[in-house]
Design an enzyme around this catalytic site. Structure first.
Site, PDB file in Angstrom:
ATOM      1  CG  PHE A 141      51.416   5.910  66.654  1.00 42.48           C
ATOM      2  CD1 PHE A 141      52.765   5.584  66.545  1.00 42.48           C
ATOM      3  CD2 PHE A 141      51.089   7.202  67.042  1.00 42.48           C
ATOM      4  CE1 PHE A 141      53.753   6.524  66.814  1.00 42.48           C
ATOM      5  CE2 PHE A 141      52.078   8.148  67.314  1.00 42.48           C
ATOM      6  CZ  PHE A 141      53.418   7.798  67.198  1.00 42.48           C
ATOM      7  CE  LYS A 163      39.973   3.862  67.269  1.00 45.06           C
ATOM      8  NZ  LYS A 163      41.190   4.223  66.482  1.00 45.06           N
ATOM      9  CD  GLU A 204      43.659   6.579  63.449  1.00 44.85           C
ATOM     10  OE1 GLU A 204      43.472   5.863  64.452  1.00 44.85           O
ATOM     11  OE2 GLU A 204      43.666   7.828  63.496  1.00 44.85           O
ATOM     12  CB  SER A 217      47.585  12.893  72.363  1.00 40.60           C
ATOM     13  OG  SER A 217      46.312  12.922  71.760  1.00 40.60           O
ATOM     14  CB  CYS A 244      53.570   7.722  77.221  1.00 42.53           C
ATOM     15  SG  CYS A 244      53.666   6.147  78.053  1.00 42.53           S
ATOM     16  CD  GLU A 290      53.410  13.334  74.374  1.00 39.75           C
ATOM     17  OE1 GLU A 290      52.263  13.519  73.948  1.00 39.75           O
ATOM     18  OE2 GLU A 290      53.762  12.286  74.952  1.00 39.75           O
TER      19      GLU A 290
HETATM   20  P1  NAD Z   1      46.071   9.932  69.660  1.00 42.37           P
HETATM   21  O1  NAD Z   1      45.501  10.593  70.843  1.00 42.37           O
HETATM   22  O2  NAD Z   1      46.181  10.704  68.391  1.00 42.37           O
HETATM   23  O3  NAD Z   1      45.213   8.621  69.277  1.00 42.37           O
HETATM   24  C1  NAD Z   1      44.945   7.622  70.226  1.00 42.37           C
HETATM   25  C2  NAD Z   1      43.652   6.909  69.836  1.00 42.37           C
HETATM   26  O4  NAD Z   1      42.565   7.838  69.887  1.00 42.37           O
HETATM   27  C3  NAD Z   1      43.663   6.337  68.419  1.00 42.37           C
HETATM   28  O5  NAD Z   1      43.016   5.088  68.449  1.00 42.37           O
HETATM   29  C4  NAD Z   1      42.896   7.363  67.610  1.00 42.37           C
HETATM   30  O6  NAD Z   1      42.199   6.792  66.523  1.00 42.37           O
HETATM   31  C5  NAD Z   1      41.908   7.929  68.620  1.00 42.37           C
HETATM   32  N1  NAD Z   1      41.617   9.347  68.400  1.00 42.37           N
HETATM   33  C6  NAD Z   1      42.443  10.297  67.899  1.00 42.37           C
HETATM   34  N2  NAD Z   1      41.829  11.501  67.890  1.00 42.37           N
HETATM   35  C7  NAD Z   1      40.591  11.317  68.412  1.00 42.37           C
HETATM   36  C8  NAD Z   1      39.493  12.190  68.679  1.00 42.37           C
HETATM   37  N3  NAD Z   1      39.541  13.478  68.414  1.00 42.37           N
HETATM   38  N4  NAD Z   1      38.381  11.637  69.225  1.00 42.37           N
HETATM   39  C9  NAD Z   1      38.314  10.328  69.520  1.00 42.37           C
HETATM   40  N5  NAD Z   1      39.338   9.452  69.287  1.00 42.37           N
HETATM   41  C10 NAD Z   1      40.460   9.943  68.738  1.00 42.37           C
HETATM   42  O7  NAD Z   1      47.498   9.338  70.097  1.00 42.37           O
HETATM   43  P2  NAD Z   1      48.620   8.664  69.185  1.00 42.37           P
HETATM   44  O8  NAD Z   1      49.253   9.724  68.359  1.00 42.37           O
HETATM   45  O9  NAD Z   1      48.084   7.460  68.520  1.00 42.37           O
HETATM   46  O10 NAD Z   1      49.624   8.165  70.327  1.00 42.37           O
HETATM   47  C11 NAD Z   1      50.612   8.977  70.901  1.00 42.37           C
HETATM   48  C12 NAD Z   1      50.163   9.581  72.218  1.00 42.37           C
HETATM   49  O11 NAD Z   1      49.806   8.560  73.135  1.00 42.37           O
HETATM   50  C13 NAD Z   1      51.265  10.374  72.905  1.00 42.37           C
HETATM   51  O12 NAD Z   1      50.714  11.552  73.413  1.00 42.37           O
HETATM   52  C14 NAD Z   1      51.729   9.462  74.013  1.00 42.37           C
HETATM   53  O13 NAD Z   1      52.330  10.111  75.108  1.00 42.37           O
HETATM   54  C15 NAD Z   1      50.451   8.802  74.393  1.00 42.37           C
HETATM   55  N6  NAD Z   1      50.681   7.546  75.093  1.00 42.37           N
HETATM   56  C16 NAD Z   1      50.430   7.513  76.433  1.00 42.37           C
HETATM   57  C17 NAD Z   1      50.669   6.349  77.149  1.00 42.37           C
HETATM   58  C18 NAD Z   1      50.392   6.290  78.620  1.00 42.37           C
HETATM   59  O14 NAD Z   1      50.295   5.191  79.151  1.00 42.37           O
HETATM   60  N7  NAD Z   1      50.265   7.410  79.301  1.00 42.37           N
HETATM   61  C19 NAD Z   1      51.152   5.215  76.498  1.00 42.37           C
HETATM   62  C20 NAD Z   1      51.378   5.281  75.128  1.00 42.37           C
HETATM   63  C21 NAD Z   1      51.139   6.466  74.434  1.00 42.37           C
END
Ligand code: NAD
Length: 503
Positions: free
Chosen positions: A155, A179, A182, A232, A287, A389
């Site tokens: 997000f 994808k 959401e 994450s 991140c 985090e």
């Molecule tokens: P998230 O992991 O909750 O969701 C990321 C994506 O995965 C979304 O599209 C979500 O719908 C999907 N998703 C969530 N749970 C899932 C599951 N159990 N199975 C399959 N798909 C699933 O992350 P978020 O809260 O949207 O974003 C924040 C996180 O992203 C933070 O941890 C941040 O550090 C990380 N991030 C990392 C980078 C990087 O380049 N390392 C860059 C931006 C954000």
């Protein structure tokens, strides 16, 4: 006030058609500044995934045969349309994500830079050749696309992160299913509309909305060749494991906990600006957020008091109007509560609060998801705030005696995204750069984020895979090498080389 309007769920984009999905559960999309629901995301099923992957698969042969120069020309047009819509896109990011307009402009700008990078694909795709690997035998290596590729995005950068993925994947000749998160689907949809207007053939890019069911179906689909994920760490790890188990190429960026070392000789004004921007920019939802400051020796006296003073002055407020605050809300009410609970836990475990944003009141937007800038001092590695985090506007301060101790503490982290140092000493900076266990290093820079020409280079629990996103590694990830060894026999005709006089 919550909106009472019934919202049509965001459409999927499949085979060049924008399709409303009506028979599935939905997730609300909020304007985090007000708490209003502004859209609904359909939580699509494996059937929707099937349609999206089939559309991408059907479009692949024609798109692969399209010369890289022609593919690039579509992206030149796309870049132009992104520039024309720049401000509207930034406002859209602010509305669905909550970051300030300045931060949203940065989000869109970094995304456009990826498109600019992708426009150079004819040069980036060029292969290698070695003539006469043996007498009369030549060997060449060229890059070919993989087929249907998938992107799953978080997000926190609604414009930039999807644009890390599909511009490069597409100019390499692949087709794609995105994808989006959401929580922030609107910017991704608008940007795809602009790509459609740029002349992208139907089915080359597809969008399917949803959560875990949708992602699982993408990870296991036999026609999908590669998965690019950002999110994450627990999910990133799971994506890598399931994707690779099903034979996919996977690059999976995870979460982080980034350390910033403040040396006793650090320039106070510049280092405080760097640390506060790193910790509180985008309300800490990056991140690359600098979530832990290690003050070394006398920096506790020279830098820390100013850091506390500046933190207390950071104004938080709604970002969907003027005047703009210094910092916006976090993404959801649940996330705000989680951030506050982690701060509670830190205090219970012994941290001292130098700035407390937990009970911040914003009169102009009472239903927004606000947390004020928070500074915790005397934090220890064993505390919950150091293990998790937080992904919110919370900066933890640890105190260390010297550089060696500070590097050792930073290196104990399970993550390895970024680490920075503020110092006037070239020797200290070099030592830090050499020894610190992180893939992105900043020297007098708070957020050493990657630029499109370099890989976004997380290590350890911040990245699962081999080839990173962006830069040449991005091109390598979305292509496979074909090495050809060739020999041509002479059948007598036109064998001028062996005629008398030509030797
Ligand atoms: P998230 O992991 O909750 O969701 C990321 C994506 O995965 C979304 O599209 C979500 O719908 C999907 N998703 C969530 N749970 C899932 C599951 N159990 N199975 C399959 N798909 C699933 O992350 P978020 O809260 O949207 O974003 C924040 C996180 O992203 C933070 O941890 C941040 O550090 C990380 N991030 C990392 C980078 C990087 O380049 N390392 C860059 C931006 C954000």
């Amino acid at each position: 006030m919550k909106s009472t309007t019934v919202l049509t769920p965001c459409p999927n984009y499949i085979g060049g058609d924008w399709l409303t999905v009506s028979d599935v559960a939905t997730t609300p999309v909020h304007n985090p500044s007000t708490g209003d629901i502004i859209a609904e995301t359909p939580m699509c099923t494996p059937q929707h995934v099937e349609a999206a992957v089939n559309a991408a698969h059907a479009a692949y042969p024609g798109w692969w045969e399209t010369p890289p120069t022609e593919r690039a020309r579509i992206f030149f047009k796309f870049k132009m349309l992104l520039e024309e819509n720049f401000e509207a896109l930034a406002q859209m990011v602010t509305r669905e994500h909550g970051k300030t307009l300045v931060e949203s402009r940065g989000d869109v700008r970094r995304g456009i830079e990826m498109v600019e990078f992708a426009c150079g694909i004819p040069s980036l795709l060029m292969g290698d050749i070695l003539e006469n690997v043996a007498r009369g035998i030549d060997c060449d290596a060229m890059r070919q696309p993989l087929g249907v590729c998938v992107g799953i995005t978080p997000f926190n950068f609604p414009a930039m992160v999807p644009l890390w993925m599909y511009p490069v994947a597409l100019v390499c000749g692949n087709t794609f299913v995105l994808k989006p998160s959401e929580k922030v689907p609107l910017t991704a949809i608008r940007i795809a509309e602009l790509l459609e207007q740029s002349g992208l053939p139907k089915g080359v890019l597809n969008i399917v909305h949803g959560g875990r069911d949708c992602v699982d179906a993408l990870l296991k689909h036999p026609k999908v060749k590669a998965i690019s994920f950002v999110g994450s760490t627990p999910v990133a790890k799971q994506i890598f494991e399931i994707g690779t188990k099903h034979g996919k190429r996977v690059q999976s960026n995870g979460g982080a906990k980034n350390y910033i070392l403040l040396m006793p000789d650090a320039d106070v004004e510049n280092s405080v600006r760097g640390v506060t921007e790193a910790a509180f920019g985008c309300a800490g939802e990056r991140c690359m957020a600098g979530s832990t400051a290690i003050v070394v020796g006398d920096a506790a006296k020279t830098v820390l008091p100013t850091l506390a003073e500046v933190t207390r002055k950071i104004q938080v407020g709604p970002t969907d109007r003027s005047p703009q605050p210094h910092m916006g809300p976090v993404i959801t009410k649940q996330h705000r509560d989680r951030v506050c609970e982690l701060v509670d836990a830190g205090i219970k475990e012994g941290a001292k609060v130098l700035a407390d944003g937990r009970n911040v009141k914003v009169d102009s937007a009472p239903n927004g998801f606000f947390v004020g800038a928070t500074l915790l001092d005397e934090v220890q590695s064993s505390m919950t705030v150091m293990r998790e985090e937080i992904f919110g506007p919370v900066l933890s301060v640890m105190r260390m005696d010297d550089l060696n101790q500070a590097i050792e503490v930073a290196n104990r982290s399970a993550f390895g995204n970024g680490a920075s140092i503020f110092t006037r000493s070239g020797k200290a900076a070099r030592e830090f750069k050499h020894r610190v266990k992180a893939g992105m290093v900043g020297i007098n820079i708070g957020v050493p984020a990657s630029m499109p020409w370099f890989p976004f280079n997380g290590w350890d629990d911040s990245f699962f895979g081999d080839l990173h996103m962006q830069g040449k590694e991005g091109v390598q990830f979305f292509t496979q090498l074909k090495v050809t060894t060739s020999r041509w026999f002479s059948y007598g005709e036109g064998d001028i080389w062996h005629r008398e006089g030509n030797r």
